[in-house]
Design a protein around this motif. Structure first.
Motif, PDB file in Angstrom:
ATOM      1  N   SER D 303      45.718  21.514  61.362  1.00 20.75           N
ATOM      2  CA  SER D 303      46.999  20.876  61.671  1.00 20.75           C
ATOM      3  C   SER D 303      48.144  21.878  61.617  1.00 20.75           C
ATOM      4  O   SER D 303      49.015  21.897  62.494  1.00 20.75           O
ATOM      5  CB  SER D 303      47.278  19.747  60.688  1.00 20.75           C
ATOM      6  OG  SER D 303      46.284  18.770  60.808  1.00 20.75           O
ATOM      7  N   GLU D 345      48.905  13.947  63.269  1.00 19.58           N
ATOM      8  CA  GLU D 345      47.815  13.266  62.601  1.00 19.58           C
ATOM      9  C   GLU D 345      48.307  12.048  61.812  1.00 19.58           C
ATOM     10  O   GLU D 345      47.693  10.991  61.850  1.00 19.58           O
ATOM     11  CB  GLU D 345      47.171  14.291  61.657  1.00 19.58           C
ATOM     12  CG  GLU D 345      46.017  13.803  60.874  1.00 19.58           C
ATOM     13  CD  GLU D 345      45.473  14.909  59.967  1.00 19.58           C
ATOM     14  OE1 GLU D 345      46.048  16.018  59.953  1.00 19.58           O
ATOM     15  OE2 GLU D 345      44.483  14.655  59.286  1.00 19.58           O
ATOM     16  N   ASP D 430      45.872  15.721  67.401  1.00 22.24           N
ATOM     17  CA  ASP D 430      45.395  15.952  66.041  1.00 22.24           C
ATOM     18  C   ASP D 430      44.744  14.672  65.541  1.00 22.24           C
ATOM     19  O   ASP D 430      45.422  13.685  65.277  1.00 22.24           O
ATOM     20  CB  ASP D 430      46.571  16.372  65.151  1.00 22.24           C
ATOM     21  CG  ASP D 430      46.108  17.041  63.864  1.00 22.24           C
ATOM     22  OD1 ASP D 430      44.912  16.939  63.545  1.00 22.24           O
ATOM     23  OD2 ASP D 430      46.952  17.656  63.190  1.00 22.24           O
TER      24      ASP D 430
HETATM   25 MG   LIG Z   1      44.997  17.909  60.049  1.00 17.24          MG
END
Ligand SMILES: [Mg+2]
Ligand SMILES: Nc1ncnc2c1ncn2[C@@H]1O[C@H](COP(=O)(O)OP(=O)(O)OP(=O)(O)O)[C@@H](O)[C@H]1O
Ligand SMILES: Nc1ncnc2c1ncn2[C@@H]1O[C@H](COP(=O)(O)OP(=O)(O)OP(=O)(O)O)[C@@H](O)[C@H]1O
Ligand SMILES: [Mg+2]
Lengths: 339, 307, 348, 505
Positions: D303, D345, D430
């Motif tokens: 990420s 995310e 993500d």
């Molecule tokens: Mg991540």
């Protein structure tokens, strides 16, 4: 070095010590035990109010009505004392605590049961409480001669070199510390502000916690109502005008996050002491009265800046060996954008 | 239709002005057919007074008698009042010449300045020593005028040495801290002169708390009811004040005479002020009432019951 | 994609809105405030014979026009999740600067420029600390509140600045009928410059907030600054601009107020910050950020002006008036919440 | 409709929810549902996004009160007025949302609400820390109880959440999508814990959108559709197809409908991207129409790296070339202008503005397209939102309702739709299907294929091996902030990737 100063409280202690040292350079005797006791005594009311404010801020709320509460309660007990000099002092102090708690409970009730944002509810009661103090007194002052000597002198009684007023603050600090660290209510305060959803899921009643935070803040403001009136030996509507912002400033300087959930009793006390030292010192070291306001403003900003630097996110270390390299790279402009 | 006089004060809830209102009511009763509208802002600001003045203009009062928070800022509003036929006078704390017909000083500024110096000298052994001034806000007109007068007349008291002037903003806690600061930073100061009640009160308290009664004295201008405690504690030996009841009474009398067109209030005119006799308007359209009166432990309780 | 469409039987249709325009209008905050304003207007006309006088009403607008100008900018700032407690102090500093310039012989246009410029600078200073350095605005502006007014106090001490050029008085005391092009219709002669400025700013800020991309950014930032940043919205720059705007509007208010008073002392506009915030909150702006409208604030300004003027006509002391304002604030916020709760309980 | 019955050998249920209904304004979240949980048994609760699973969990844990129906524990009807009451009755849960406190210590997080007290009623810190340490050891979590939660990694937090759920004497343990944020390794650990709980005779309610997991860990199932219980029974007697049919009301054939797309020239070239603490020397090329899978364990730095491509984090070294031109990205708006977009995310925190209406969320990143000279045009905003809502099969009462009222999966659709509207050159997703039901997942995957077909390049971060293997043209693996290799799709197997990700060469 950096490990010691990791703690905001220690940094504040250091700043306060530096300030006192600097001031006593200008005004010898400023750092004498007597003078320091005096500063603490003078700051007692702010400390007590800041502790109440802290409980409220901890829950993601704010209490703008503390000073108005203080004014109303101070007026009420002063008038009671003037009208019925026979009422014993402990009863009057209990009355002050009770009136303050009730006013706090009104705020808390609006926040808990009606769901009005705290800042709005207390912005409203700020004007209402002070206005009611005016209505109650008809605008008249309660003067020294109308109050009984016991009422006026008890907080000034020195015990071991510190007046009872200062001891009261110490007692309140002790009680609030225990409440914060050792009681379910105290932990609920942190939880309600830190993550209200999670608190709800953990069985903490966030609304009720806020309510009691306001009651605590109100009761302490009520106590300060009595302390203030006896300290300055006069009660009138405008006492402690604008003091609510001082309590908020003390909390924030002490590292209590206005977003809730973060902070310690020590922080709030030190934040209040910091402001107290500044306010006390400027007249003493002979700063022109016209410069005082600007200086205290500047100092608040600097203190907040310092605090923020301490609090900079350390960043997680995914790279295992980064920990070793870190010190040399720490200046790299990497944290910036991820505000 | 009764004559309506707006008595505008610096702020409501101040003992001095409450007392002045008593005097105004007394005058109204005596004159008959007069309604007093006692009003003022919550805090001592010019903006607040302007809102109050606008409300009085809207009610079409016949006269406005104002103790101003700012001699200049209220002038445009008062001019508007004058345009709509309202007689405007100021009293206690003055308004600039073009905003009013006349100004009633509680006493002459010279006399007050002199009185403050005399009080200071009386508290010092042989009239010699250091003293400091604890004033109200740094913007309040009358305090500033008196301080200026004190400085002007200081040469008359060769033993007196003015060390500094500080401002307590008429707030009990700030005045207290300033007084404390004076005690610490100027240990030679033997007298604190506060030409404002809150100041004298707070300074007396600070002196008492510092255990310096008998070493440092506080004096100045204050109401007997508020000052009695300080006198009894010994922090203050004497203080002075004119009678605010008389002041409110006279202001009402003057406003009434102007409304009744018994006088035009021009400099030189002498105006009938009921039991206060005739008041003469001097240069600048300023009139003075009487000398300040000195109070001490002997007479303070008697007057404390009145104002 | 062919795979998906094969087994998708029907596309679900989602309506744009649940409620009708009329339903939204009836349920809106602004409607409630407008009703309150009308009720107060009627109550005032019944309570005092002097209320329905055009000149008096014109005077009454001074109770709120200047504060409302600040409240408009403050509204945008609050919606974005920040607050500025230093607005009144900015007025003091800007006014002081104008006073000093007037003493030095500067003329009206220069004075206005200086007032606005100082406002802008103060706003930039706040913006720098909050948006660039990332300090919490409530504390920063508690600090700058003392700092700005403190500087004014250093400059002025116990003195006052006066002696503004005569033409400067027009901003705070002038009527539009001073212009030959202004229509001479009955009633129009009482229109002041400040009223026009008030209306103009209401429209400008209304459009800015509700009809432009920038306005949408403000809402997004106030509701979720992270998501806004992840959507490519320049969060810090937007906040900085909002502080600039608040400073500028404070500077403008300083021009009007200084012109109206004709003098400057360091205590000028004391306590206005809370009044401007009260106005915004009464206007339905969520103090927590993320929601509110300019129309609401306009109505709130009018309501507060009417209440203070009406009570002033009845010679109610200012401090008692403030009890009414406080109660009004709480009631107006509480009533919709309580009604909503009762309704949802009834429907459940 | 075939409702599988497994009546004969039924033991008596430990807990039963009978005829439960719950409505929100405009939504009937639960419509007379029945669920039974048995001791020593894992029951899987299956349903599309918004089917009402989390709502049921919240009712069971006392956070919501049902409009009607009853909860029966050990044959006695009970009522939970708040979360504490449920805990007292031995019901504990790991909720779908984060329910922990960043500023508090691990021990406090575990015991908040039921801390051990001494005889004066004050919190007993030493007992609390000791018990927390014991609990953490029992689930093989090497975490100090004194650490502040904010200093833990995502995976460690998860362990704390599990410890918290186990800190009460619970007989019923509920897990609402516990594996959504976990990678392969942590899932295995979790399943070991679940096994142990099972052996201790606890009744477990397990919610997941991943069928492999469901079949691996659960014995029984309950299917919800649109707030109604559609079926229940034993998994050993029910095939996946049948469950999917119950869930969606139709069959979904292609879970990973990756269509072959002609891959073009290089679009994005990343060289030596480094960050002092998060990642180091990342270099690769991304080609037109390509889907690059980015695999790794949770906390591998994927990420952070992706965010540096989007201008959120600033790299300390390295360069970027887009379509042959060298570019520098200092902020998200730079990235968007260049044609690189990022779907975060954590959608509730970084993705959606929950309080704002759906249509405004859709248009948020592309306001320039729906405005004229900076002025908004609402009709176009609605048109844009309607288009993507329909393409993504969004479930919502209206386009003007706040995104926060949608179920988790539907919120994710809004966030993805927002970026699709931006018509980018490179899209970084993500964990795009984290917490998404299989129908919507297929829709998202179909969409990715379609976009790739249109010439878009995709970087897909995922911790789910089947998804990585099914969707990617190439796979890059990251381990502890560094590249562990890049593989082409042909002949790639799960073992290679896991070995690269864990470092067990
Ligand atoms: Mg991540
Ligand atoms: N607090 C709420 N207010 C309004 N509607 C809600 C609320 N909570 C849930 N809903 C609605 O109830 C329905 C069921 O939501 P729920 O969260 O239970 O779904 P879910 O099955 O857990 O979905 P997912 O798999 O996406 O987590 C959804 O339509 C959702 O929009
Ligand atoms: N200890 C932590 N504190 C705060 N946030 C964290 C922490 N650990 C992880 N996160 C957040 O979780 C996200 C994922 O972390 P990271 O980039 O380290 O790993 P990743 O390889 O992307 O893992 P994932 O499998 O979760 O995608 C990041 O957005 C980060 O903000
Ligand atoms: Mg769910």
């Amino acid at each position: 070095m950096s490990r010691i100063l990791k703690y905001r409280e220690l940094l504040l202690v250091a700043i306060i010590i530096v300030l006192i040292a600097a001031f006593s350079y200008r005004a010898p005797g400023y750092a004498s035990p007597k003078s320091l006791a005096n500063i603490f005594n003078d700051t007692s009311i702010l400390i007590i109010l800041a502790l109440g404010q802290m409980a409220v801020i901890m829950t993601k709320s704010i209490d703008l009505s503390v000073a108005a509460n203080l004014s109303f309660t101070g007026m009420a007990v002063a008038m009671l004392n003037a009208a019925y000099p026979g009422i014993p002092l402990p009863l009057l102090i209990l009355t002050a605590l009770a009136i303050g708690a009730i006013l706090g409970a009104i705020n808390g009730f609006m926040v808990w049961k009606i769901g009005i944002p705290a800042i709005v509810a207390t912005l409203g009661t700020l004007t209402i409480y002070r206005g009611t103090a005016f209505v109650l007194s008809g605008g008249a002052w309660v003067n020294q001669t109308q109050m009984t000597p016991v009422f006026l002198n008890t907080p000034r009684m020195p015990v071991l070199g510190l007046p009872l007023l200062g001891w009261t603050a110490i007692l309140v600090i002790a009680i609030v510390s225990v409440v914060f660290t050792r009681t379910i209510f105290g932990r609920s305060l942190y939880a309600s502000g830190g993550n209200p959803t999670a608190a709800l899921y953990a069985g903490v009643d966030v609304g009720r916690t806020k309510f009691f935070a306001f009651v605590l803040s109100g009761a302490l403001a009520g106590l300060c109502g009595y302390l203030w009136v006896s300290r300055y030996a006069v009660a009138y509507v405008d006492i402690a005008a604008g003091f609510e912002l001082d309590t908020v400033a003390a909390c924030v300087i002490g590292g209590i996050s206005t977003l809730g959930g973060i902070g310690s009793v020590g922080g709030a006390v030190l934040g209040a002491l910091f402001l107290g030292v500044i306010k006390n010192a400027l007249p003493v070291i002979n700063i022109s009265p016209f410069w005082q306001m600007a200086i205290s403003g500047l100092v608040i900003i600097i203190a907040v800046l310092f605090n923020a630097r301490q609090e900079r996110r350390k960043g997680r270390l995914i790279l295992r060996d980064a920990a070793k390299r870190r010190p040399s790279r720490i200046e790299a402009p990497v944290e910036g954008a991820a505000a | 239709e009764n004559i309506k006089i707006g008595l505008v004060v610096k702020s409501l809830g101040n003992g001095f002005f409450e007392a002045a209102n008593k005097g105004a009511q007394e005058a109204a009763k005596e004159l008959g057919g007069v309604d007093i509208i006692y009003t003022g802002p919550t805090t001592t600001t010019a903006e607040g007074q302007i809102e109050v003045i606008n409300a009085l203009i809207a009610q079409k009062v016949d006269a406005i008698a104002i103790s101003a928070n700012d001699p200049d800022a209220v002038v445009p509003a008062l001019k508007k009042a004058a345009q709509r036929g309202i007689k405007v006078i100021s009293w206690d704390s003055g308004v600039n010449k073009d905003g009013r017909i006349l100004h009633l000083n509680p006493s002459s500024n010279e006399l007050i300045g002199n009185m403050c110096l005399k009080l200071a000298a009386d508290h010092l052994p042989g009239g010699k020593g250091d003293f400091a001034i604890l004033s109200a806000t740094s913007t309040s007109t009358n305090q500033n005028t008196w301080i200026a007068e004190m400085k002007k007349q200081l040469p008359k008291y060769p033993g007196l040495n003015l060390v500094t002037t500080v401002y307590g903003d008429d707030l009990a806690d700030k005045s207290y801290r300033e007084a404390q600061g004076l005690l610490t930073s100027h240990p030679n100061v033997k007298v604190i002169v506060a030409p404002t009640t809150v100041g004298v009160l707070a300074a007396s308290q600070a002196v008492k708390d510092a255990g310096k009664i008998g070493q440092v004295y506080v004096t100045g201008l204050g109401l007997p009811s508020e000052m009695a405690g300080a006198v009894h504690s010994g922090a203050t030996k004497q203080f002075a004040i004119w009678n605010p009841i008389d002041l409110g009474y006279s202001a009402t009398q003057l406003a009434y005479r102007l409304v009744k067109k018994e006088t035009d209030g021009k400099p030189g005119s002498e105006i009938n002020a009921g039991r206060m006799g005739k008041i003469k308007v001097g240069d600048n359209g300023e009139a003075a009432m009487a000398d300040p009166f000195v109070y001490d432990a002997k007479n303070v309780d008697e007057f404390a019951k009145i104002f | 994609m062919s795979i998906m469409t094969a087994d998708k039987q029907s596309v679900r249709h989602i309506p744009d809105r649940l409620s009708t325009p009329i339903g939204r209008l009836l349920g809106s905050w602004e409607t409630l405030l407008a009703a309150v304003a009308i009720a107060i207007f009627i109550a005032n006309s019944l309570a005092s014979p002097h209320f329905l006088d055009p000149w008096n009403l014109s005077d009454a607008t001074y109770n709120f026009t200047e504060k409302a100008m600040i409240a408009f900018a403050m509204t945008l700032l609050i919606i974005s999740g920040e607050i500025d407690l230093s607005v009144a102090a900015i007025i003091a500093l800007a006014s002081t600067a104008m006073g000093a310039a007037a003493q030095a012989g500067f003329q009206t246009p220069a004075l206005v420029g200086i007032g606005l410029g100082v406002g802008l600078l103060c706003g930039a200073f706040n913006g720098l600390l909050v948006a660039r350095i990332g300090l919490p605005s409530i504390v920063v502006t508690i600090g700058t509140m003392s700092l700005f007014r403190g500087i004014a106090q250093i400059v002025l001490g116990d003195q006052a600045y006066g002696g503004y050029p005569p033409s400067f008085a027009w901003f705070g005391q002038g009527y539009m009928s001073d212009f030959s092009w202004w229509p001479t219709l009955p009633g129009f002669e009482v229109v002041t410059f400040e009223m026009i400025a008030f209306v103009l700013f209401a429209v400008v800020f209304g459009i800015l907030l509700h009809r432009t991309t920038f306005g949408r950014w403000i809402y997004a930032i106030g509701n979720n600054a992270f998501a806004a940043q992840f959507s490519g919205i320049p969060v810090q720059r937007t906040k900085f601009i909002l502080f600039l705007m608040t400073g500028l509007m404070s500077g403008f208010a300083a021009v009007c107020l200084t012109s109206r008073l004709g003098s400057t002392r360091h205590t000028i506009a004391a306590g206005w910050e809370l009044e401007a915030i009260t106005m915004a909150v009464l206007g339905g702006v969520s103090i927590l950020g993320g929601s509110g409208t300019i129309l609401g604030v306009v109505l709130a300004a009018v309501v507060m002006g009417l209440v203070t003027f009406g009570l002033g006509l009845l010679n109610v002391p200012g401090i008692v008036m403030s009890i009414f304002i406080g109660l009004l604030l709480i009631l107006v916020i509480a009533l919709p919440i309580v009604f909503r709760r009762i309704r949802s309980r009834a429907s459940a | 409709m075939s409702v599988v019955q497994a009546a004969a050998q039924d033991p008596t249920p430990l807990l039963e929810m009978r005829d439960i209904s719950k409505s929100f304004p405009g939504v009937k979240a639960l419509d007379h549902v029945d669920v039974a949980l048995y001791p020593g048994t894992v029951t899987a609760l299956i349903g599309e996004n918004g089917a009402g699973k989390s709502t049921l969990v919240k009712i069971l844990t006392g956070i919501y009160q049902p409009d009607s129906g009853e909860i029966v524990v050990d044959g006695k009807a009970v009522h939970f007025g708040n979360a504490e009451a449920a805990i007292r009755n031995g019901i504990t849960a790991i909720h779908q949302e984060t329910v922990l406190f960043d500023e508090l210590s691990v021990a406090e997080n575990i015991f908040l609400g039921h801390a051990p007290r001494n005889r004066w009623g004050l919190v007993n810190w030493s007992a609390m820390n000791a018990r927390a340490a014991a609990l953490l050891t029992s689930i093989d979590a090497p975490i100090s109880p004194y650490t502040r939660l904010k200093d833990l990694s995502i995976a460690q937090r998860h362990l704390v959440a599990i410890a918290r759920a186990l800190s009460v004497e619970a007989r019923v343990v509920i897990m609402d999508e516990p594996t959504a944020a976990l990678s392969y390794k942590e899932v295995e650990d979790l399943f070991r814990i679940i096994d142990r709980l099972k052996r201790q005779g606890k009744a477990i309610l397990f919610i997941s959108h991943k069928f492999e997991e469901v079949y691996e860990i659960a014995e029984r199932f309950v299917v919800f559709r649109d707030g109604r219980s559609i079926g229940a029974g034993l998994l050993s007697q029910t095939g996946q197809d049948e469950i999917v049919r119950m869930m969606v009301g139709r069959s979904v054939d292609h879970v990973f409908p990756k269509t072959e797309v002609a891959i073009g020239g290089t679009v994005l070239k990343v060289s030596g991207y480094s960050h002092p603490t998060e990642f180091d020397s990342i270099s690769f090329e991304l080609r037109r129409g390509e889907i690059l899978g980015l695999y790794g364990l949770v906390g591998a730095g994927r990420s952070e790296f992706c965010q540096s491509l989007f201008g959120i984090t600033r790299p300390s070294a390295g360069s970027l070339e887009l379509e042959g031109r060298s570019i520098e990205i200092r902020s998200p708006s730079d990235a968007i202008a260049a044609g690189i977009v990022y779907v975060p995310e954590e959608r509730a925190r970084h993705g959606a503005v929950l309080q704002m209406p759906i249509f405004q969320n859709f248009s948020m990143a592309t306001l320039a397209k729906t405005t004229r000279a900076g002025f908004l045009r609402q009709a176009e905003e609605f048109a844009l939102a309607r288009k993507y809502a329909e393409r993504l099969d969004l479930r919502a009462a209206a386009l003007s309702v706040p995104v926060g009222t949608l179920s988790g999966g539907n919120q994710q659709k809004v966030v993805i739709g927002k970026w699709l509207a931006a018509r980018p050159k490179v899209i970084v997703l993500d964990e795009p299907t984290k917490g998404i039901d299989i129908g919507s997942k297929a829709a998202v995957h179909g969409f990715m294929s379609e976009l790739a077909g249109e010439g878009l390049s995709v970087i897909m971060v995922s911790s789910e091996l089947p998804e990585i293997l099914g969707m990617s043209d190439r796979v890059m693996v990251m381990r502890e902030g560094r590249m562990a290799g890049i593989w082409n799709r042909e002949g790639l197997d799960a073992e290679t990737l896991v070995r690269a990700a864990t470092g067990n060469e």
